[in-house]
Design an enzyme around this catalytic site. Structure first.
Site, PDB file in Angstrom:
ATOM      1  CG  HIS A   1      -8.155  -3.800  -1.989  1.00 23.54           C
ATOM      2  ND1 HIS A   1      -9.094  -2.832  -2.445  1.00 23.54           N
ATOM      3  CD2 HIS A   1      -7.092  -3.052  -1.651  1.00 23.54           C
ATOM      4  CE1 HIS A   1      -8.488  -1.542  -2.161  1.00 23.54           C
ATOM      5  NE2 HIS A   1      -7.485  -1.714  -1.947  1.00 23.54           N
TER       6      HIS A   1
ATOM      7  NE  ARG B   1      -3.837   2.126   2.242  1.00 25.02           N
ATOM      8  CZ  ARG B   1      -4.257   2.820   3.268  1.00 25.02           C
ATOM      9  NH1 ARG B   1      -3.791   2.618   4.491  1.00 25.02           N
ATOM     10  NH2 ARG B   1      -5.125   3.746   2.956  1.00 25.02           N
TER      11      ARG B   1
ATOM     12  CB  SER C   1       7.312  12.016  -2.651  1.00 27.96           C
ATOM     13  OG  SER C   1       6.337  11.382  -3.334  1.00 27.96           O
TER      14      SER C   1
ATOM     15  CG  ASP D   1       8.864  11.024  -5.960  1.00 23.53           C
ATOM     16  OD1 ASP D   1       8.163  10.450  -5.180  1.00 23.53           O
ATOM     17  OD2 ASP D   1       9.028  12.223  -6.013  1.00 23.53           O
TER      18      ASP D   1
ATOM     19  CG  ASP E   1     -10.026 -11.958   0.272  1.00 22.02           C
ATOM     20  OD1 ASP E   1     -11.158 -12.592   0.348  1.00 22.02           O
ATOM     21  OD2 ASP E   1      -9.109 -12.698  -0.565  1.00 22.02           O
TER      22      ASP E   1
ATOM     23  CG  HIS F   1      -1.174   5.408  -0.582  1.00 20.38           C
ATOM     24  ND1 HIS F   1      -1.749   5.910   0.444  1.00 20.38           N
ATOM     25  CD2 HIS F   1      -2.017   4.464  -0.942  1.00 20.38           C
ATOM     26  CE1 HIS F   1      -3.197   5.272   0.597  1.00 20.38           C
ATOM     27  NE2 HIS F   1      -3.011   4.427  -0.284  1.00 20.38           N
ATOM     28  CG  ASP F   2       6.566   6.580  -3.647  1.00 16.66           C
ATOM     29  OD1 ASP F   2       6.336   8.002  -3.281  1.00 16.66           O
ATOM     30  OD2 ASP F   2       7.336   5.979  -3.895  1.00 16.66           O
TER      31      ASP F   2
ATOM     32  CG  ASN G   1      -0.676   8.965   2.178  1.00 16.36           C
ATOM     33  OD1 ASN G   1      -1.310   8.108   1.704  1.00 16.36           O
ATOM     34  ND2 ASN G   1      -0.186   9.918   1.860  1.00 16.36           N
TER      35      ASN G   1
HETATM   36  C1  HEM Z   1      -8.586   1.239  -6.750  1.00 18.28           C
HETATM   37  C2  HEM Z   1      -8.566   2.293  -5.782  1.00 18.28           C
HETATM   38  C3  HEM Z   1      -8.020   1.935  -4.366  1.00 18.28           C
HETATM   39  C4  HEM Z   1      -8.822   2.331  -3.437  1.00 18.28           C
HETATM   40  C5  HEM Z   1     -10.194   3.279  -3.432  1.00 18.28           C
HETATM   41  C6  HEM Z   1      -8.289   1.986  -2.102  1.00 18.28           C
HETATM   42  C7  HEM Z   1      -8.452   2.088  -0.799  1.00 18.28           C
HETATM   43  C8  HEM Z   1      -8.050   1.611   0.293  1.00 18.28           C
HETATM   44  C9  HEM Z   1      -8.377   1.809   1.483  1.00 18.28           C
HETATM   45  C10 HEM Z   1      -9.469   2.915   1.878  1.00 18.28           C
HETATM   46  C11 HEM Z   1      -7.987   0.812   2.349  1.00 18.28           C
HETATM   47  C12 HEM Z   1      -7.982   0.794   3.960  1.00 18.28           C
HETATM   48  C13 HEM Z   1      -7.057   1.643   4.590  1.00 18.28           C
HETATM   49  C14 HEM Z   1      -7.529   1.318   6.147  1.00 18.28           C
HETATM   50  O1  HEM Z   1      -8.386   1.700   6.429  1.00 18.28           O
HETATM   51  O2  HEM Z   1      -6.300   1.432   6.939  1.00 18.28           O
HETATM   52  C15 HEM Z   1      -6.864   0.274   1.551  1.00 18.28           C
HETATM   53  C16 HEM Z   1      -6.193  -0.825   2.005  1.00 18.28           C
HETATM   54  C17 HEM Z   1      -5.228  -1.436   1.216  1.00 18.28           C
HETATM   55  N1  HEM Z   1      -4.970  -1.025  -0.324  1.00 18.28           N
HETATM   56 FE1  HEM Z   1      -5.919   0.020  -1.371  1.00 18.28          FE
HETATM   57  N2  HEM Z   1      -7.278   1.025  -2.544  1.00 18.28           N
HETATM   58  C18 HEM Z   1      -6.955   1.237  -4.027  1.00 18.28           C
HETATM   59  C19 HEM Z   1      -6.156   0.544  -4.827  1.00 18.28           C
HETATM   60  C20 HEM Z   1      -5.059  -0.038  -4.337  1.00 18.28           C
HETATM   61  C21 HEM Z   1      -3.992  -0.594  -5.154  1.00 18.28           C
HETATM   62  C22 HEM Z   1      -3.673  -0.143  -6.438  1.00 18.28           C
HETATM   63  C23 HEM Z   1      -3.110  -1.150  -4.193  1.00 18.28           C
HETATM   64  C24 HEM Z   1      -1.837  -1.843  -4.470  1.00 18.28           C
HETATM   65  C25 HEM Z   1      -1.366  -2.108  -5.595  1.00 18.28           C
HETATM   66  C26 HEM Z   1      -3.720  -1.262  -2.681  1.00 18.28           C
HETATM   67  C27 HEM Z   1      -3.351  -1.973  -1.734  1.00 18.28           C
HETATM   68  C28 HEM Z   1      -3.838  -1.787  -0.528  1.00 18.28           C
HETATM   69  C29 HEM Z   1      -3.733  -2.751   0.451  1.00 18.28           C
HETATM   70  C30 HEM Z   1      -2.330  -3.803   0.273  1.00 18.28           C
HETATM   71  C31 HEM Z   1      -4.370  -2.368   1.841  1.00 18.28           C
HETATM   72  C32 HEM Z   1      -4.043  -3.097   2.834  1.00 18.28           C
HETATM   73  C33 HEM Z   1      -3.102  -2.094   3.912  1.00 18.28           C
HETATM   74  C34 HEM Z   1      -2.795  -2.893   5.325  1.00 18.28           C
HETATM   75  O3  HEM Z   1      -3.394  -3.955   5.526  1.00 18.28           O
HETATM   76  O4  HEM Z   1      -2.141  -2.114   5.848  1.00 18.28           O
HETATM   77  N3  HEM Z   1      -4.756  -0.557  -2.997  1.00 18.28           N
HETATM   78  N4  HEM Z   1      -6.917   0.507   0.164  1.00 18.28           N
END
Ligand code: HEM
Length: 326
Positions: free
Chosen positions: A193, A62, A76, A74, A245, A66-67, A94
């Site tokens: 996810h 994640r 950042s 980069d 999941d 976000h980077d 973030n």
């Molecule tokens: C498509 C748009 C996306 C949205 C709207 C989104 C949004 C989110 C949100 C809201 C969370 C939960 C954060 C929290 O409450 O702590 C999350 C978790 C996460 N996202 Fe996304 N995300 C997106 C795309 C991605 C992409 C492209 C990746 C990586 C390639 C990614 C990887 C992850 C991972 C691995 C987590 C779990 C983090 C953890 O368990 O610490 N996400 N995302």
């Protein structure tokens, strides 16, 4: 200018372009000569940290995403705020990122082995791959290297570049397309996810009074909505997290896509992938595990190349948290 001078200028320009082509593109094993042990060092440290913390893969993946989406890959996101200047780290999406300490540790050790050589942006990209790959004991996708570190990190750059979990399909597609990522990449990368957790606040509104009639989001499976309400009672505890999941949040697999088709995608942005015909077709295709792994590798390569700094642009930070002093 004489013809000879014109020729000389053109040749020099060409030479610079050629020199830059070799140096200015990401490539496999960029540090082969300058720091041959770099990639193994990053992997070994990451694996020992992932052994101690099975959630590390989700955290670093994640952070890498976000980077890349804000100001390119980069590094950042790794910069601390300076005095009153809020950095990307301070922006709301973030605040729940984690794993910065791991990246800082890895960088310190890499810096000891090869000073001023390996960028923080590359350390992050490699470590994210390695942390996710740890359970498989082999790299799950290729990471090209040669990124350099940026020096600008502004909280105000985050909004508009990272989609919110409430985003609909066209907003998601629009933001991804600004990063040269297509609908296929959007669906494939959302498959990230399959690991990790989310705080109640990111999907809470789907559970209570969604349309103003005290109901849940009708696109969310009713039994699953009940399960989520039990996890996140109203009013929600902001610290509570749930697996994205269900029962599979530590395993990097294609299960997320099964979950989606059962209307159990956690965020509105997950569910939105079923609202577009093309995207829904990709969701179906990715239910085959082999398809997910191979597509994820390809899309990660594209994501890892967003607006990268290469060649002589940017710098190689000594510490990931601060820019070098000029
Ligand atoms: C498509 C748009 C996306 C949205 C709207 C989104 C949004 C989110 C949100 C809201 C969370 C939960 C954060 C929290 O409450 O702590 C999350 C978790 C996460 N996202 Fe996304 N995300 C997106 C795309 C991605 C992409 C492209 C990746 C990586 C390639 C990614 C990887 C992850 C991972 C691995 C987590 C779990 C983090 C953890 O368990 O610490 N996400 N995302």
């Amino acid at each position: 200018m004489t013809a000879r001078k014109v020729h000389l200028v053109l040749s020099l320009t060409l030479l610079m372009v050629v020199a830059c082509n070799a140096d200015c593109e990401l490539r496999k094993n960029f540090y082969k000569k300058s720091c041959p042990q770099a990639e193994k060092l990053v992997r070994d440290i990451t694996w020992s940290k992932a052994q101690a913390d099975p959630t590390l893969g989700a955290k670093l993946l994640r952070v890498h995403y976000h980077d890349c989406f804000v100001q390119g890959c980069d590094g950042s996101i790794l910069l601390d705020p300076v005095r009153t200047n809020q950095s990307e780290k301070n922006a709301v999406p973030n605040l729940t990122l984690a794993g910065f300490d791991v990246i800082n540790d890895i960088k310190t050790q890499v810096e000891q082995a090869c000073p001023n050589t390996v960028s923080c942006a590359d350390v992050l990209s490699l470590a994210a791959r390695d942390a996710v790959s740890f359970p498989f004991k082999k790299p799950m996708w290729d990471v090209l290297t040669g990124r350099r570190d940026g020096s600008i990190s502004l909280a105000s750059n985050v909004a508009g570049n990272l989609p919110s979990p409430f985003a609909d399909f066209s907003t998601l597609a629009q933001i991804f397309s600004k990063k040269d990522l297509n609908v296929n990449d959007l669906v494939v990368l959302s498959g990230a996810h399959t690991i990790g957790v989310a705080h109640c606040g990111t999907f809470f509104r789907r559970l209570y009074n969604f349309t103003g009639k005290g109901d849940a989001d009708p696109s969310l499976d009713a039994t699953y909505a009940g399960f989520l309400r039990a996890q996140c009672p109203n009013p929600a505890n902001p610290a509570t997290t749930v697996e994205m999941d269900p029962q599979s949040s530590l395993s990097f697999d294609g299960h997320y896509f099964d979950t989606l088709t059962e209307n159990k995608g956690l965020f509105q942005s997950d569910a939105a992938l079923l609202t577009n015909q093309g995207a829904a077709k990709v969701v179906q295709q990715l239910q085959l595990p082999a398809a997910f792994f191979s597509e994820f590798g390809k899309s990660m390569k594209k994501m890892g190349a967003i607006e990268v700094l290469t060649g002589t642009a940017g710098e190689i930070r000594k510490q990931c948290r601060v820019v070098n002093r000029s």
